[in-house]
Design a protein around this motif. Sequence first.
Motif: not given
Lengths: 263, 299
Positions: A94-97, A130, A133-135, A138
Amino acid sequence: MSDRMIEVADLRISFSSAEVVKGVAFEVARGETFGIVGESGSGKSTVLRAMSGLNESWDGRILFNGEAVPKRRSREFFRKVQMVFQDPFGSLHPRQTIDRILSEILLVNRIGEIDRRINKALSDVALPQTARFRYPHQLSGGQRQRVAIARALIAEPKVLLLDEPTSALDVSVQAEVLNLLADLREEHGLTYVMVSHNLAVISHLCARVGVMQNGLMVEQTSVEDLRAGNVSHPHTQELRRLSVELEDVPAEPSSVSQAKPGA
Amino acid sequence: MLTTFRTWALDDTPTSRRQAAWGRRYRIWLALRRNPLAMIGLVIVVFFGGLAILAPLLAPWDPAAQDLAHRLARPSAAHWLGTDELGRDILSRILYGGRVTLGMVISIVIVVAPVGLVVGCVAGYFGGWIDTVLMRVTDVFLSFPRLILALALVAALHPGVESAIVAIALTAWPPYARIARAETLTVRSSDFIAACRLAGASPRRVVFRHIMPLCVPSVIVRVTLDMSSIIITAASLGFLGMGAQPPSPEWGAMLAIAKRFMLQEWWVALSPAMAILLVSLAFNFLGDGLRDVLDPKQN
């Protein structure tokens, strides 16, 4: 169908004192997709976790590409065999892109060209650049499962172990992901072992099916025989009957079976 | 400049890992800013921190300069907070005392939080005998009252700021280890950790790169909430004569001396007491706010 990619023989797995897998054996040819169906608790996921190397306490023999694998796998093993988990909400950190998640196996194995590989993996699973680089939070469930598939594929494995890869997804997204898996199999020459409790999902992707009950593989059959009802074991007949009944309910048409004409 | 950063950080489609990370941080900050109590706490903490750092510029008097003719003077234009029993300016001593007290607290946290984090994560991830050994050691330290153990340690070493830091640090890490372990247990069998193992990552890499970052938020929250109790322990050690030694101005030690004339010359005790109270309270407010925004279950 020329040679054997996977061979499992007399696989036994116990948790504390209870034996949950009691001597399972099957073979999967290169490029084939083998399905394992069964009710919850029949031991199907346990078989998969032992094959993937996550569970190191089992007895019997597991061979990939003719080589018996040790209980503790080497790093090279994980380049050849990867797994896709059931719940895309729990299988991405959950904390990594997405970028970080995809690059992990490349960093660990010192595989170069990380940028190019990540871009290719994303386009392989039809995710937009795109998303890179989202988590995970998202993204939607289907997109997350695509990320999980991209992660499994990025080091170019030969075998993909699929643990109910669609059961946590919306019915409309299930067909998309299954079609994606079928395309990737052709494109990369992959061998799949897929666990599911859903016969429609299994028959969409697999040529042969093993039916598990209480830790035993009670029957192995081809999907054609399964569709035709040409099965011998009572548990297989029961599973088939249940799945046919579910599909016959007109109010809830399964889009998976619609996606497969003649299913 | 700020608006550029804002649009850059809040961009929905970040183009680098750094941008994504800053976006996350900025959103946490925005959430924290909506919490008035946390902001009050933050302002007070920053205010006192600033005062301590700028003490040499701000202090009107030398904190050690004695003026026996004006001892125990009431607050006046010359001495805003009055003078103590040796005629030293209390305002200057509070400012310099902030350096000692807050400096102690910060050094304790810098030592304690990483130790607790590592012990807890390692114990939680590996389990088995490693877990048993580490957690029993933690239990031993937890079972002593913090102040008593700190007192014993300081007495065994020698009274002073450094020994106080060591003593409090030794007694303060177990709760962090507990938290980190609990947090680790909730994620160790999750699929995303299984996926890391399937990437061929070593146990060390899994613990330090994948599990520990997930435990950091709860440890930060706990540290912030613990700050007040660390400040009070540090002040108590000073109060009992085991912390900072005179003439070094430390809030707890100042309070200890002031208790002799608390009833007649109340201002001598009031200032250090208020300083301790305000900073402790501020850290508690801030910690509460941080807990709301950093709670892993919420985002």
